[in-house]
Write an enzyme that holds these catalytic residues in place. Structure first.
Site, PDB file in Angstrom:
ATOM      1  CE  LYS A 246       6.722  -9.693   9.156  1.00 52.20           C
ATOM      2  NZ  LYS A 246       6.758 -10.448   7.880  1.00 52.20           N
TER       3      LYS A 246
HETATM    4  P1  NAD Z   1      -3.512  -9.089   4.613  1.00 50.75           P
HETATM    5  O1  NAD Z   1      -3.761  -8.138   5.719  1.00 50.75           O
HETATM    6  O2  NAD Z   1      -3.493  -8.571   3.214  1.00 50.75           O
HETATM    7  O3  NAD Z   1      -4.579 -10.294   4.672  1.00 50.75           O
HETATM    8  C1  NAD Z   1      -4.775 -11.087   5.798  1.00 50.75           C
HETATM    9  C2  NAD Z   1      -6.021 -11.904   5.545  1.00 50.75           C
HETATM   10  O4  NAD Z   1      -6.171 -12.852   6.604  1.00 50.75           O
HETATM   11  C3  NAD Z   1      -7.305 -11.080   5.517  1.00 50.75           C
HETATM   12  O5  NAD Z   1      -8.145 -11.572   4.497  1.00 50.75           O
HETATM   13  C4  NAD Z   1      -7.923 -11.359   6.893  1.00 50.75           C
HETATM   14  O6  NAD Z   1      -9.320 -11.197   6.899  1.00 50.75           O
HETATM   15  C5  NAD Z   1      -7.510 -12.798   7.065  1.00 50.75           C
HETATM   16  N1  NAD Z   1      -7.578 -13.290   8.436  1.00 50.75           N
HETATM   17  C6  NAD Z   1      -7.109 -12.721   9.567  1.00 50.75           C
HETATM   18  N2  NAD Z   1      -7.372 -13.499  10.623  1.00 50.75           N
HETATM   19  C7  NAD Z   1      -8.007 -14.607  10.129  1.00 50.75           C
HETATM   20  C8  NAD Z   1      -8.527 -15.786  10.717  1.00 50.75           C
HETATM   21  N3  NAD Z   1      -8.431 -15.993  12.026  1.00 50.75           N
HETATM   22  N4  NAD Z   1      -9.115 -16.699   9.901  1.00 50.75           N
HETATM   23  C9  NAD Z   1      -9.207 -16.491   8.573  1.00 50.75           C
HETATM   24  N5  NAD Z   1      -8.719 -15.399   7.972  1.00 50.75           N
HETATM   25  C10 NAD Z   1      -8.131 -14.462   8.751  1.00 50.75           C
HETATM   26  O7  NAD Z   1      -2.136  -9.815   4.976  1.00 50.75           O
HETATM   27  P2  NAD Z   1      -1.149 -10.586   3.986  1.00 50.75           P
HETATM   28  O8  NAD Z   1      -0.085  -9.624   3.590  1.00 50.75           O
HETATM   29  O9  NAD Z   1      -1.920 -11.327   2.970  1.00 50.75           O
HETATM   30  O10 NAD Z   1      -0.468 -11.602   5.028  1.00 50.75           O
HETATM   31  C11 NAD Z   1      -1.045 -12.870   5.316  1.00 50.75           C
HETATM   32  C12 NAD Z   1       0.071 -13.810   5.753  1.00 50.75           C
HETATM   33  O11 NAD Z   1       1.044 -13.888   4.705  1.00 50.75           O
HETATM   34  C13 NAD Z   1       0.844 -13.364   6.996  1.00 50.75           C
HETATM   35  O12 NAD Z   1       1.252 -14.478   7.719  1.00 50.75           O
HETATM   36  C14 NAD Z   1       2.043 -12.666   6.402  1.00 50.75           C
HETATM   37  O13 NAD Z   1       3.137 -12.600   7.306  1.00 50.75           O
HETATM   38  C15 NAD Z   1       2.314 -13.553   5.218  1.00 50.75           C
HETATM   39  N6  NAD Z   1       3.148 -12.950   4.189  1.00 50.75           N
HETATM   40  C16 NAD Z   1       2.750 -11.824   3.522  1.00 50.75           C
HETATM   41  C17 NAD Z   1       3.602 -11.278   2.565  1.00 50.75           C
HETATM   42  C18 NAD Z   1       3.218 -10.051   1.758  1.00 50.75           C
HETATM   43  O14 NAD Z   1       3.980  -9.685   0.855  1.00 50.75           O
HETATM   44  N7  NAD Z   1       2.091  -9.412   2.001  1.00 50.75           N
HETATM   45  C19 NAD Z   1       4.826 -11.878   2.280  1.00 50.75           C
HETATM   46  C20 NAD Z   1       5.172 -13.039   2.955  1.00 50.75           C
HETATM   47  C21 NAD Z   1       4.327 -13.555   3.908  1.00 50.75           C
END
Ligand code: NAD
Length: 426
Positions: free
Chosen positions: A116
């Site tokens: 990561k």
């Molecule tokens: P992203 O940046 O696209 O979206 C994050 C979202 O979370 C945004 O809508 C933001 O406004 C919101 N957010 C942030 N802090 C917040 C809070 N305190 N309360 C409510 N909402 C909040 O990110 P993502 O890629 O969707 O990642 C989100 C989670 O999913 C992370 O934990 C990430 O590690 C995990 N994840 C993502 C992927 C991927 O392919 N993008 C894969 C596996 C896991």
């Protein structure tokens, strides 16, 4: 060169994600009677790189940023894991996320280890040019340990296909030829894969259906609350909505909204695109941000950051089933309380494995320069998620433990086997 300013450093979250990740590992290692030598190896990260680098800002000043790239384990193949841009990023958070990637890749049966990366930055305060220069410099700084055979980054919180294209281009410029397989989650124009952008949300939808079948929950009679409306959360919402679930509450970092009759997800995605937030969506009522976790619903999907369900609020969760789209959203103490209350948790290392699975497909396609259509990607993803869910479910039932522990037992067995078969060098 003008004055040198340092990027603001924010305090680490009260719960340390690395301690939580090690605690989860220790519990499973204990259950599986893991050899003490192997246990000592697997509970630490293999390699951690801290980079501090300058970026020219638009006003002519220079700002210094801190970034990380951590590789937890590479016994099963090159390391794989996203890059996060967030003001709350810490080395310990990145170490936890790298360890979780090792288990996730093993559970999905992918020939990858876990890694990561992250930069301590709130990208909302950067211009497009500043974002690009910061990304390219960070990519150069970590280029000593990334590459198609070593470690392949991907998007995570606040990083996008465009940012992945900048990383791919930077590494390619330094090599003198195109190296598309150095990073996944790229735009289609530069070697991205069909279906990658929606893969995490699609995987969440698949495990939601699997879990509902096992638990006798009817999707068409179920309401869902989703915390976080980015890549993982918004696409899970859209695809679960299409399966008949009623998405009753969602939140993002600006606030939360609720509609007992269900939110129109396509219109909500358009509203967020236009205004930058889910708040103010016509027809929905505003609720407190923390309430999205506690509203009356059947399924809860935390899809934002770590440590959202803690021992403080776990007693107030009303959902019967929780799908961890985010990494590490439930603390180990909250896990115990939820289990005591009979709430089923599908753990992150299974629930959000769709993203890394299609990243694997993207890497394979890039290495072969031979691309598959979206139907083929989605069908292969469904097969991987179905197999992973079944194996985790069976592991949990066989050992009489939670799905998280069942998943860890499976993952640790696979990584331990590879480590043992390879032996300790020299
Ligand atoms: P992203 O940046 O696209 O979206 C994050 C979202 O979370 C945004 O809508 C933001 O406004 C919101 N957010 C942030 N802090 C917040 C809070 N305190 N309360 C409510 N909402 C909040 O990110 P993502 O890629 O969707 O990642 C989100 C989670 O999913 C992370 O934990 C990430 O590690 C995990 N994840 C993502 C992927 C991927 O392919 N993008 C894969 C596996 C896991």
């Amino acid at each position: 060169m003008n004055a040198i300013a340092t990027a603001p450093v924010t305090s680490a979250p009260a719960e340390n994600p690395w301690h939580n990740a090690q605690r989860q590992f220790d519990q499973a290692a204990e259950l599986s009677h893991l050899d003490p030598g192997l246990r000592a190896v697997l509970r630490e990260v293999k390699r951690q790189l801290i980079v501090t680098f300058p970026v020219k800002m638009d006003d002519g000043s220079v700002r210094v940023f801190e970034g990380y790239r951590v590789q937890h384990n590479m016994a099963r193949g090159p390391a794989k894991g996203g890059i996060r841009y967030h003001q709350g990023v810490t080395l310990d958070e990145v170490k936890a996320l790298a360890m979780w990637m090792t288990w996730k890749c093993a559970i999905a049966g992918l020939p990858f280890g876990g890694a990561k990366g992250g930069i301590v930055v709130d990208p909302k305060h950067l211009s497009e040019g500043e974002l690009e220069r910061m990304t390219r410099r960070y990519a150069t700084e970590i280029s000593v340990i990334i590459g198609p055979e070593y470690d392949i980054p991907a998007p995570d919180v606040n990083t996008s296909p465009k940012i992945m294209a900048w990383i791919m281009d930077t590494i390619s410029m330094e090599q003198g030829f195109s190296v598309p397989a150095v990073v996944t989650g790229k735009p289609l124009s530069v070697g991205g894969s069909q279906g990658r952008n929606a893969a995490t949300g699609r995987g969440v939808m698949f495990v939601a259906l699997e879990a509902c079948t096992r638990l006798g929950i009817d999707p068409k009679a179920s309401t869902v609350a989703i915390q976080g409306f980015g890549n993982a959360g918004s696409i899970a919402a859209r695809l679960m909505d299409a399966q008949g679930f009623t998405i009753a509450a969602v939140s993002d970092s600006s606030g939360a909204i609720h509609s007992a009759d269900g939110l129109d997800i396509d219109r909500l995605i358009a509203h967020k695109k236009a205004t930058g937030s889910v708040t103010g969506f016509p027809g929905a009522s505003a609720i407190a941000a923390s309430d999205v976790l506690e509203v009356r619903c059947d399924l809860l999907v935390p899809a934002a950051l770590e440590n959202q369900l803690t021992s403080e609020n776990a007693g107030r969760i009303q959902a019967r089933l929780i799908l961890e789209a985010a990494n590490g959203p439930i603390t180990p103490d909250a896990d115990i309380l939820l289990e005591q209350r009979g709430i089923t948790v599908v753990p992150d290392v299974l629930a959000n494995a769709g993203g890394v699975t299609v990243s694997y497909f993207e890497w394979v396609q890039d290495l072969q320069s031979f691309f598959w259509d979206e139907d083929e990607i989605n069908a292969r993803l469904e097969k991987v998620m179905h197999r992973a869910f079944t194996e985790v479910w069976d592991s949990a039932k066989q050992h009489g433990v939670s799905l998280r522990q069942g998943a860890y037992l499976l993952a640790i067995e696979r990584v331990a086997e590879a480590t043992t078969d390879r032996g300790i060098y020299p």
